[in-house]
Enzyme design. Structure first.
Site, mmCIF file in Angstrom:
data_model
loop_
_atom_site.group_PDB
_atom_site.id
_atom_site.type_symbol
_atom_site.label_atom_id
_atom_site.label_comp_id
_atom_site.label_asym_id
_atom_site.label_seq_id
_atom_site.Cartn_x
_atom_site.Cartn_y
_atom_site.Cartn_z
ATOM 1 N N SER A 1 66.896 63.030 63.782
ATOM 2 C CA SER A 1 67.292 63.990 62.736
ATOM 3 C C SER A 1 67.119 65.432 63.188
ATOM 4 O O SER A 1 67.357 66.360 62.424
ATOM 5 C CB SER A 1 66.482 63.740 61.461
ATOM 6 O OG SER A 1 65.096 63.751 61.756
ATOM 7 N N THR B 1 93.742 78.351 23.378
ATOM 8 C CA THR B 1 93.248 76.973 23.267
ATOM 9 C C THR B 1 94.435 76.113 23.709
ATOM 10 O O THR B 1 95.595 76.490 23.464
ATOM 11 C CB THR B 1 92.831 76.599 21.822
ATOM 12 O OG1 THR B 1 93.969 76.719 20.970
ATOM 13 C CG2 THR B 1 91.713 77.490 21.288
ATOM 14 N N HIS B 2 94.172 75.030 24.356
ATOM 15 C CA HIS B 2 95.235 74.180 24.940
ATOM 16 C C HIS B 2 96.133 74.985 25.881
ATOM 17 O O HIS B 2 97.309 74.659 26.047
ATOM 18 C CB HIS B 2 96.108 73.536 23.847
ATOM 19 C CG HIS B 2 95.327 72.905 22.744
ATOM 20 N ND1 HIS B 2 94.916 71.598 22.769
ATOM 21 C CD2 HIS B 2 94.851 73.429 21.584
ATOM 22 C CE1 HIS B 2 94.233 71.327 21.662
ATOM 23 N NE2 HIS B 2 94.174 72.426 20.928
ATOM 24 N N SER C 1 101.025 84.855 53.147
ATOM 25 C CA SER C 1 101.638 83.627 53.628
ATOM 26 C C SER C 1 102.248 83.910 55.003
ATOM 27 O O SER C 1 102.718 85.016 55.263
ATOM 28 C CB SER C 1 102.721 83.190 52.644
ATOM 29 O OG SER C 1 103.698 82.418 53.313
ATOM 30 N N LYS D 1 104.168 87.154 49.420
ATOM 31 C CA LYS D 1 103.018 86.467 48.824
ATOM 32 C C LYS D 1 101.697 87.212 48.948
ATOM 33 O O LYS D 1 101.392 87.805 49.975
ATOM 34 C CB LYS D 1 102.828 85.108 49.511
ATOM 35 C CG LYS D 1 103.863 84.107 49.110
ATOM 36 C CD LYS D 1 103.561 83.567 47.731
ATOM 37 C CE LYS D 1 104.152 82.179 47.626
ATOM 38 N NZ LYS D 1 103.242 81.203 47.226
ATOM 39 N N GLU E 1 90.897 79.687 44.891
ATOM 40 C CA GLU E 1 91.314 78.294 45.133
ATOM 41 C C GLU E 1 90.264 77.538 45.943
ATOM 42 O O GLU E 1 89.959 76.374 45.676
ATOM 43 C CB GLU E 1 92.658 78.270 45.864
ATOM 44 C CG GLU E 1 93.814 78.715 44.981
ATOM 45 C CD GLU E 1 95.102 78.925 45.776
ATOM 46 O OE1 GLU E 1 95.321 78.219 46.773
ATOM 47 O OE2 GLU E 1 95.886 79.814 45.394
ATOM 48 N N TYR F 1 58.381 55.150 51.094
ATOM 49 C CA TYR F 1 59.335 55.807 51.981
ATOM 50 C C TYR F 1 60.223 54.783 52.702
ATOM 51 O O TYR F 1 59.755 53.739 53.144
ATOM 52 C CB TYR F 1 58.606 56.674 53.030
ATOM 53 C CG TYR F 1 59.583 57.314 54.008
ATOM 54 C CD1 TYR F 1 60.220 58.498 53.683
ATOM 55 C CD2 TYR F 1 59.917 56.693 55.210
ATOM 56 C CE1 TYR F 1 61.158 59.075 54.538
ATOM 57 C CE2 TYR F 1 60.847 57.252 56.080
ATOM 58 C CZ TYR F 1 61.461 58.440 55.733
ATOM 59 O OH TYR F 1 62.392 58.991 56.571
ATOM 60 N N GLN G 1 66.253 60.039 54.861
ATOM 61 C CA GLN G 1 66.613 61.082 55.839
ATOM 62 C C GLN G 1 68.013 61.637 55.541
ATOM 63 O O GLN G 1 68.342 62.749 55.905
ATOM 64 C CB GLN G 1 66.566 60.473 57.243
ATOM 65 C CG GLN G 1 66.961 61.413 58.352
ATOM 66 C CD GLN G 1 66.568 60.862 59.709
ATOM 67 O OE1 GLN G 1 65.385 60.768 60.024
ATOM 68 N NE2 GLN G 1 67.545 60.452 60.500
ATOM 69 N N LYS H 1 69.231 65.262 53.732
ATOM 70 C CA LYS H 1 69.203 66.629 54.262
ATOM 71 C C LYS H 1 70.559 67.273 54.489
ATOM 72 O O LYS H 1 70.852 68.335 53.915
ATOM 73 C CB LYS H 1 68.387 66.660 55.550
ATOM 74 C CG LYS H 1 66.945 66.388 55.252
ATOM 75 C CD LYS H 1 66.083 66.252 56.449
ATOM 76 C CE LYS H 1 64.761 65.652 56.011
ATOM 77 N NZ LYS H 1 64.896 64.260 55.484
HETATM 78 N N1 ARG Z 1 63.245 62.387 59.839
HETATM 79 C C1 ARG Z 1 62.559 61.688 58.814
HETATM 80 C C2 ARG Z 1 63.158 61.985 57.451
HETATM 81 O O1 ARG Z 1 63.841 62.934 57.370
HETATM 82 C C3 ARG Z 1 61.125 62.091 58.820
HETATM 83 C C4 ARG Z 1 60.187 61.050 58.276
HETATM 84 C C5 ARG Z 1 60.068 59.952 59.233
HETATM 85 N N2 ARG Z 1 59.150 58.949 58.810
HETATM 86 C C6 ARG Z 1 59.161 57.731 59.318
HETATM 87 N N3 ARG Z 1 58.311 56.918 58.882
HETATM 88 N N4 ARG Z 1 60.035 57.389 60.220
HETATM 89 O O2 ARG Z 1 62.987 61.289 56.495
#
Ligand code: ARG
Length: 457
Positions: free
Chosen positions: A22, A154-155, A276, A282, A289, A316, A321, A324
């Site tokens: 990651s 409206t509408h 354009s 244009k 948009e 967990y 992951q 992100k």
């Molecule tokens: N890169 C992992 C995440 O974003 C970090 C946590 C990793 N933990 C593990 N037990 N592999 O979630």
């Protein structure tokens, strides 16, 4: 480079390495990772879990790494699995054995939960600040346009006359609610997961109150399994961001309509429109948009994370992951859209004559003509029918209610007198709308004063 080679006898498959890693995206929160580690190291020293010298050496080492990354002396490289591994390995390389003690009583699970929360907490504030700046421009436009008439729809059919101040005031209220949602999210998310370990806390006597306060949280979280697997705050934030985008998208749609050749209510500044490649005439509202278009992208991130989370057992799991990239993308997209949208409306010009003319031509005073009859003793339902007949007559003749002669009025109802023209003038129609929240300029001034107080808070 990994932190967990001990129980393995074979190298990881190269594709697995890439799939699992990651670092290409979690390096975005290197500062937060260091910030969290410094707090953890301080706490380990304060509780005697490691010595003061070790704690200080770790803190100094981490500060050095931060300075070197910021000055580009140190590069975060892809040979590490994630930002956490990179930091620990670099620290050990720099300060030796003391560095090996940083991870005492900590797991990457509570570490990443902390880093993402620290990062997101700042993003909540940053989005809030962007929205406030947009609202300042909206309020400026409101103040300048309490007497700028336009048709209210409206509408998407002309309905009753309003003012530009009133129309923009609607968006002011929407963005006010958006900010209030962000505020609520901040209040709920501002608890520290550090010290939750992998999932079940730890046997070291960690001081979680101390780390929480060092990192400016309201306090530590109360269940370690929840702490390492909670992504609710992100889902809430993405949901609030989706609503912000929905508001911006509606506003953008109106900008596109108003900017069209048929409407010409506004003219976008050259700096905020595009041409354009083939049609020389244009001038396109591309920014509006694109903001409208990017709304789908932000909704997508919300749906994506909701779906990722829905089948995950406690605690967990690596699925998380996936929170992100989509979140970072949504944060950046929303900040960019709010800021560009602000610039676009700050520089656009209103075509007051066109808007007023359009309000006059669309029978937006028909309700007021019916109300005139009601004030003169005609029941509303009858008045509605009478004005309906007058509208038909006007459509037939291609004129407005204001252009009918008194004879024509009286032929349909003798109740009409000379003062009907005054009663249905655009000015009267707007000025008499004085209920709280209505467009009448006297009422609008009062609401604007409340908006100003809100902005000064
Ligand atoms: N890169 C992992 C995440 O974003 C970090 C946590 C990793 N933990 C593990 N037990 N592999 O979630």
């Amino acid at each position: 480079m990994k932190l967990w080679g001990g129980r393995f006898t074979k190298e990881t498959n190269e594709l697995v390495n890439n799939f699992n890693a990651s670092i290409s995206f979690d390096q975005k929160f290197f500062k937060q990772d260091i910030q969290g580690s410094i707090a953890h190291a301080k706490m380990l020293g304060a509780t005697g879990i490691i010595s003061d010298e070790e704690s200080l050496a770790i803190q100094e080492g981490l500060k050095g790494i931060l300075a070197d990354i910021e000055s580009e002396k140190l590069e975060i490289t892809d040979e590490y699995e994630d930002i956490h591994t990179f930091m620990e390995a670099t620290l050990i390389e720099r300060i030796g054995d003391a560095g090996k003690k940083l991870h005492t009583g900590r797991s990457r699970n509570d570490q990443v939960a902390l880093d993402m929360r620290l990062f997101t907490r700042e993003e909540v504030k940053a989005v809030d600040a962007e929205i406030k700046e947009l609202m300042a421009v909206i309020l400026r436009i409101m103040k300048e346009n309490t007497n700028t008439y336009m048709p209210g729809f409206t509408h998407l059919q002309k309905a009753q006359p309003v003012t530009v101040a009133h129309h923009f005031g609607a968006y002011f209220e929407m963005f006010k609610r958006d900010r209030s949602r962000l505020h609520d999210i901040y209040e709920r998310m501002n608890y520290c997961p550090l010290g939750s370990g992998a999932l079940a806390g730890t046997t070291y006597p960690l001081d979680r109150e101390l780390t929480a306060s060092l990192l400016n949280f309201y306090g530590p979280t109360l269940n370690s399994m929840d702490s390492v697997s909670d992504r609710d705050y992100l889902i809430e934030f993405l949901s609030a961001l989706s609503i912000v985008m929905m508001h911006l998208s509606r506003f953008s749609e109106e900008i596109c309509v108003w900017n069209s050749n048929e409407y010409r209510f506004i003219e976008l500044d050259d700096a905020y429109s595009t041409g354009s490649s083939i049609m020389p005439q244009k001038k396109n509202p591309d920014i509006a948009e694109l903001v409208r278009g990017k709304t789908g992208r932000v909704y997508g991130s919300l749906m994506s994370l909701l779906t990722t989370m829905k089948g995950i057992p406690l605690a967990y799991n690596k699925d998380m992951q996936e929170d992100k990239e989509l979140s970072f993308d949504a944060f950046d997209t929303v900040k960019g859209c709010v800021s560009l949208f602000r610039g676009m409306i700050d520089t656009m010009k209103f075509n007051n004559e066109r808007m007023e003319d359009s309000a006059k031509k669309g029978f937006t005073n028909a309700t007021d003509a019916a109300d005139y009859l009601v004030k003169n003793g005609v029941p509303f339902r009858d008045a509605h029918g009478i004005v309906g007949q007058l509208v038909l007559l006007c459509i037939d003749k291609g004129i407005a209610l204001d252009d009918l002669s008194l004879e024509e009025y009286q032929a349909i109802s003798p109740v009409f007198k000379e003062d009907i023209y005054e009663a249905i003038s655009l000015k009267t129609c707007v000025e008499k709308r004085l209920t709280l929240g209505a467009p009448g300029p006297d009422m609008m001034d009062k609401v604007i004063a409340i908006c100003e107080e809100y902005m000064n808070d």
